[in-house]
Design a protein around this motif. Structure first.
Motif, mmCIF file in Angstrom:
data_model
loop_
_atom_site.group_PDB
_atom_site.id
_atom_site.type_symbol
_atom_site.label_atom_id
_atom_site.label_comp_id
_atom_site.label_asym_id
_atom_site.label_seq_id
_atom_site.Cartn_x
_atom_site.Cartn_y
_atom_site.Cartn_z
ATOM 1 N N SER A 1 26.111 15.488 46.210
ATOM 2 C CA SER A 1 27.502 15.900 45.992
ATOM 3 C C SER A 1 28.477 14.788 46.358
ATOM 4 O O SER A 1 29.545 14.660 45.729
ATOM 5 N N TYR A 2 28.138 13.971 47.363
ATOM 6 C CA TYR A 2 29.020 12.850 47.724
ATOM 7 C C TYR A 2 28.878 11.713 46.716
ATOM 8 O O TYR A 2 29.874 11.080 46.329
ATOM 9 N N LEU A 3 27.656 11.450 46.268
ATOM 10 C CA LEU A 3 27.461 10.419 45.244
ATOM 11 C C LEU A 3 28.248 10.769 43.979
ATOM 12 O O LEU A 3 28.783 9.878 43.306
ATOM 13 N N ALA A 4 28.335 12.041 43.675
ATOM 14 C CA ALA A 4 29.106 12.474 42.500
ATOM 15 C C ALA A 4 30.576 12.099 42.642
ATOM 16 O O ALA A 4 31.270 11.857 41.640
ATOM 17 N N GLN A 5 31.066 12.026 43.873
ATOM 18 C CA GLN A 5 32.458 11.654 44.092
ATOM 19 C C GLN A 5 32.682 10.148 44.066
ATOM 20 O O GLN A 5 33.734 9.682 43.604
ATOM 21 N N VAL A 6 31.710 9.385 44.557
ATOM 22 C CA VAL A 6 31.954 7.944 44.698
ATOM 23 C C VAL A 6 31.517 7.127 43.481
ATOM 24 O O VAL A 6 32.026 6.024 43.279
ATOM 25 N N SER B 1 45.289 11.534 47.797
ATOM 26 C CA SER B 1 44.798 10.590 46.794
ATOM 27 C C SER B 1 43.817 9.580 47.375
ATOM 28 O O SER B 1 43.280 8.759 46.661
ATOM 29 N N SER B 2 43.590 9.632 48.679
ATOM 30 C CA SER B 2 42.701 8.670 49.301
ATOM 31 C C SER B 2 41.278 8.848 48.794
ATOM 32 O O SER B 2 40.902 9.898 48.285
ATOM 33 N N PHE B 3 40.455 7.818 48.994
ATOM 34 C CA PHE B 3 39.103 7.810 48.425
ATOM 35 C C PHE B 3 38.195 8.825 49.124
ATOM 36 O O PHE B 3 38.452 9.230 50.265
ATOM 37 N N PRO B 4 37.121 9.246 48.448
ATOM 38 C CA PRO B 4 36.189 10.195 49.057
ATOM 39 C C PRO B 4 35.589 9.633 50.346
ATOM 40 O O PRO B 4 35.014 8.546 50.342
ATOM 41 N N GLY B 5 35.726 10.360 51.424
ATOM 42 C CA GLY B 5 35.203 9.903 52.707
ATOM 43 C C GLY B 5 36.205 9.142 53.539
ATOM 44 O O GLY B 5 35.861 8.632 54.613
ATOM 45 N N SER B 6 37.457 9.073 53.100
ATOM 46 C CA SER B 6 38.467 8.339 53.870
ATOM 47 C C SER B 6 38.718 8.986 55.227
ATOM 48 O O SER B 6 39.084 8.302 56.190
ATOM 49 N N ASN B 7 38.505 10.315 55.316
ATOM 50 C CA ASN B 7 38.657 10.974 56.620
ATOM 51 C C ASN B 7 37.582 10.494 57.598
ATOM 52 O O ASN B 7 37.835 10.358 58.800
ATOM 53 N N ILE B 8 36.394 10.202 57.094
ATOM 54 C CA ILE B 8 35.333 9.664 57.947
ATOM 55 C C ILE B 8 35.720 8.282 58.445
ATOM 56 O O ILE B 8 35.531 7.949 59.621
ATOM 57 N N LEU B 9 36.270 7.462 57.560
ATOM 58 C CA LEU B 9 36.723 6.130 57.969
ATOM 59 C C LEU B 9 37.749 6.239 59.097
ATOM 60 O O LEU B 9 37.651 5.514 60.107
ATOM 61 N N ALA B 10 38.716 7.131 58.959
ATOM 62 C CA ALA B 10 39.763 7.260 59.969
ATOM 63 C C ALA B 10 39.185 7.686 61.315
ATOM 64 O O ALA B 10 39.557 7.151 62.369
ATOM 65 N N LEU B 11 38.261 8.637 61.292
ATOM 66 C CA LEU B 11 37.692 9.149 62.534
ATOM 67 C C LEU B 11 36.740 8.142 63.177
ATOM 68 O O LEU B 11 36.739 7.961 64.403
ATOM 69 N N VAL B 12 35.923 7.490 62.359
ATOM 70 C CA VAL B 12 35.022 6.470 62.887
ATOM 71 C C VAL B 12 35.821 5.314 63.493
ATOM 72 O O VAL B 12 35.431 4.734 64.511
ATOM 73 N N THR B 13 36.942 4.973 62.873
ATOM 74 C CA THR B 13 37.802 3.927 63.414
ATOM 75 C C THR B 13 38.312 4.310 64.804
ATOM 76 O O THR B 13 38.318 3.479 65.721
ATOM 77 N N GLN B 14 38.718 5.562 64.964
ATOM 78 C CA GLN B 14 39.173 6.029 66.274
ATOM 79 C C GLN B 14 38.060 5.899 67.312
ATOM 80 O O GLN B 14 38.270 5.405 68.428
ATOM 81 N N VAL B 15 36.876 6.349 66.944
ATOM 82 C CA VAL B 15 35.742 6.276 67.871
ATOM 83 C C VAL B 15 35.422 4.831 68.219
ATOM 84 O O VAL B 15 35.263 4.465 69.392
ATOM 85 N N SER B 16 35.333 3.989 67.208
ATOM 86 C CA SER B 16 34.875 2.618 67.417
ATOM 87 C C SER B 16 35.871 1.763 68.182
ATOM 88 O O SER B 16 35.481 0.923 68.991
ATOM 89 N N LEU B 17 37.163 1.972 67.935
ATOM 90 C CA LEU B 17 38.171 1.117 68.549
ATOM 91 C C LEU B 17 38.708 1.648 69.867
ATOM 92 O O LEU B 17 39.246 0.878 70.672
ATOM 93 N N HIS B 18 38.563 2.962 70.129
ATOM 94 C CA HIS B 18 39.261 3.529 71.278
ATOM 95 C C HIS B 18 38.401 4.340 72.242
ATOM 96 O O HIS B 18 38.761 4.447 73.414
ATOM 97 N N LEU B 19 37.321 4.956 71.772
ATOM 98 C CA LEU B 19 36.576 5.866 72.644
ATOM 99 C C LEU B 19 36.017 5.154 73.872
ATOM 100 O O LEU B 19 36.330 5.510 75.011
ATOM 101 N N ARG B 20 35.202 4.144 73.673
ATOM 102 C CA ARG B 20 34.577 3.470 74.809
ATOM 103 C C ARG B 20 35.623 2.833 75.718
ATOM 104 O O ARG B 20 35.522 2.888 76.947
ATOM 105 N N GLY B 21 36.653 2.241 75.116
ATOM 106 C CA GLY B 21 37.689 1.591 75.910
ATOM 107 C C GLY B 21 38.431 2.559 76.807
ATOM 108 O O GLY B 21 38.749 2.247 77.959
ATOM 109 N N SER B 22 38.711 3.768 76.307
ATOM 110 C CA SER B 22 39.439 4.745 77.119
ATOM 111 C C SER B 22 38.587 5.247 78.281
ATOM 112 O O SER B 22 39.096 5.461 79.387
#
Length: 505
Positions: free
Chosen positions: A24-29, A358-379
């Motif tokens: 189902s995700y491949l169908a989107q991308v 209008s953002s690309f399929p999976g853009s919400n994952i990018l936003a959340l992974v960015t939060q985890v990767s850039l801020h979780l360990r540091g905080s």
């Protein structure tokens, strides 16, 4: 665009040996891949292919069904993406050779990386794999047979005996197996051309390579994922391969999965430099030598390594790289076009913000992974290593011996609970987003590798605080957000105030 693209074929590599996307995700991308400039896919199935018969045990838990493979091919065709399947046949055979049933086919008994080319059953095994894959890809023009990073070749007992005989050498051993596999493809599947990674052939003597007959059987894929690729050296290598008789060559770049085994966010600039170098190679090399390029997107470095950048997270990098290939570079206008196509405010991972639906399929994952990767360990590190109450009144020694001044709890516990609540909520949101694209085992693995270590540190701190304070401060069973509640304590005692520096005593 000044002229036609430097590469006629532009294949997006979909590495399925880690975090394989749901259909189902491949169908989107797939439509997005086409819009961005791709016209083909290199599908590296590994254990996601629905092998049958004696090979059925190779299937992963959530392997695609035959019907799903057919659906993937139909979706690709609808987006004008030609599919090239990839079957490992020499190195990177861990997903096969890890099984007891096939362990006797290892080159070195202790390691499942490499197939023993002296075992007659080895060729029968890869031949059966090839036949099953191509049976579900009836229109395939190419089949990639891998053959890269054939570690430990020549180190098995049978190989050592063989190498002791003149004029045998390690290069001949490699070439013999490649020829046998390619011969199987050409004999059993006329019209299908084998593709082979080039790394095992780069340093071979030109005379031996030319005399082997392999150049008449396969097309080589020259891979190099570095940002500072040696353009002149690559041109010379192309000329060498052409002189040996290889009629067609391919390039292979990377849009993700090439800068660290545990990388979570792809460095877009790095990958753009890699593609810029490949454009120079195409411009300086023999005319029309490179008929295509594979934009690799590795999901694991090998079958046993951790996950690197997830496919949705790598889409901005893929978009930038594909558009740079189409336009011959990555100008400001091309950058603006990519951001508009993806619905992002910026390609910079630290600044990228979705512009809405209008953002690309999976853009919400990018936003959340960015939060985890850039801020979780540091905080979490900031609380554990730089909070003066933690470092001064609740050190590892204090935690181990359950010692704490009761008044200090209120200067640690609320911040820890707040942090844990915030990150637990984000983890739940990310888990829900990942479940839309990936199977449960991949979701569990990514969260356990990337989120759990930090949240577990916070949970351990809160447990230690509760135990040191007599168990009355935090009840993990009662907190609706993170599993804990806290009780306010008296104001900071005088002896907890800052002291004068010792030099002033």
């Amino acid at each position: 665009m000044a002229g036609p693209p430097a590469f006629k074929m532009r294949l997006v590599h979909v590495d399925l040996k880690g975090a394989p996307p749901k259909v189902s995700y491949l169908a989107q991308v797939f439509p997005l891949f086409h819009t961005l400039g791709a016209n083909g896919l290199l599908l590296e199935y590994e254990d996601m292919f629905p092998y049958d018969g004696p090979l059925r045990l190779l299937r992963a838990t959530h392997a695609y069904s035959p019907a799903e493979v057919q659906e993937i091919l139909q979706l690709a065709a609808q987006s004008e993406l030609e599919v090239v399947p990839l079957v490992q046949t020499f190195g990177h055979m861990e997903f096969v050779l890890k099984h007891a049933m096939f362990a006797h086919l290892r080159e070195v008994p202790a390691f499942p990386n490499t197939l023993n080319p002296h075992e007659p059953q080895a060729l029968a095994l890869v031949g059966a794999m090839i036949d099953q894959v191509l049976a579900l890809h009836p229109g395939a023009r190419w089949l990639h047979i891998g053959c890269d990073e054939v570690y430990y070749l020549g180190e098995g007992e049978a190989s050592r005996r063989w190498l002791q005989q003149e004029p045998n050498n390690r290069a001949a051993l490699c070439l013999t197996h490649m020829k046998a596999v390619a011969g199987h493809v050409l004999t059993r599947h006329p019209g299908v051309t084998p593709l082979v990674w080039d790394d095992m052939l780069r340093d071979m003597a030109q005379e031996q390579l030319a005399a082997s007959g392999l150049p008449q059987l396969v097309e080589l894929v020259l891979w190099d994922y570095s940002a500072d690729l040696d353009v002149h050296g690559k041109v010379l290598l192309m000329e060498k391969f052409q002189a040996c008789g290889f009629r067609r060559l391919w390039a292979a770049s990377a849009f993700k999965g090439a800068t660290g085994a545990s990388q979570a966010l792809p460095p877009v600039e790095y990958h753009l430099h890699n593609h810029a170098q490949w454009l120079q190679v195409a411009g300086q090399g023999p005319t029309d030598a490179l008929q295509g390029i594979v934009l690799t997107g590795w999901q694991r470095y090998d079958h046993f390594s951790v996950l690197c950048e997830l496919l949705p997270v790598g889409i901005p990098s893929l978009a930038a790289c594909l558009q740079s290939l189409l336009h011959g570079g990555f100008s400001d206008d091309v950058k603006t076009k990519v951001e508009k196509l993806l619905g992002l405010s910026s390609l910079d991972v630290a600044d990228a913000v979705s512009k809405g639906p209008s953002s690309f399929p999976g853009s919400n994952i990018l936003a959340l992974v960015t939060q985890v990767s850039l801020h979780l360990r540091g905080s979490v590190d900031a609380l554990l290593e730089r909070n003066r109450y933690v470092t001064g009144w609740f050190s590892p020694y204090h935690r181990r011996h359950k010692l704490i001044h009761p008044a200090i709890v209120q200067y640690i516990q609320p911040e820890a609970i707040s942090l844990l609540g915030r990150w637990s909520a984000l983890a739940r949101e990310l888990e829900a987003a990942l479940q839309c694209c990936f199977y449960p085992d991949a979701v569990e693995e990514w969260l356990e590798e990337n989120v759990a270590p930090s949240t577990q540190q916070l949970q351990a701190l809160l447990r230690d605080l509760s135990e040191a304070a007599g168990g009355t401060c935090w009840d993990p069973a009662q907190d609706p957000e993170v599993g804990g509640t806290w009780q306010p304590l008296p104001a900071e005692p005088p002896d907890a105030q800052d002291r004068c520096p010792r030099t002033q005593l």
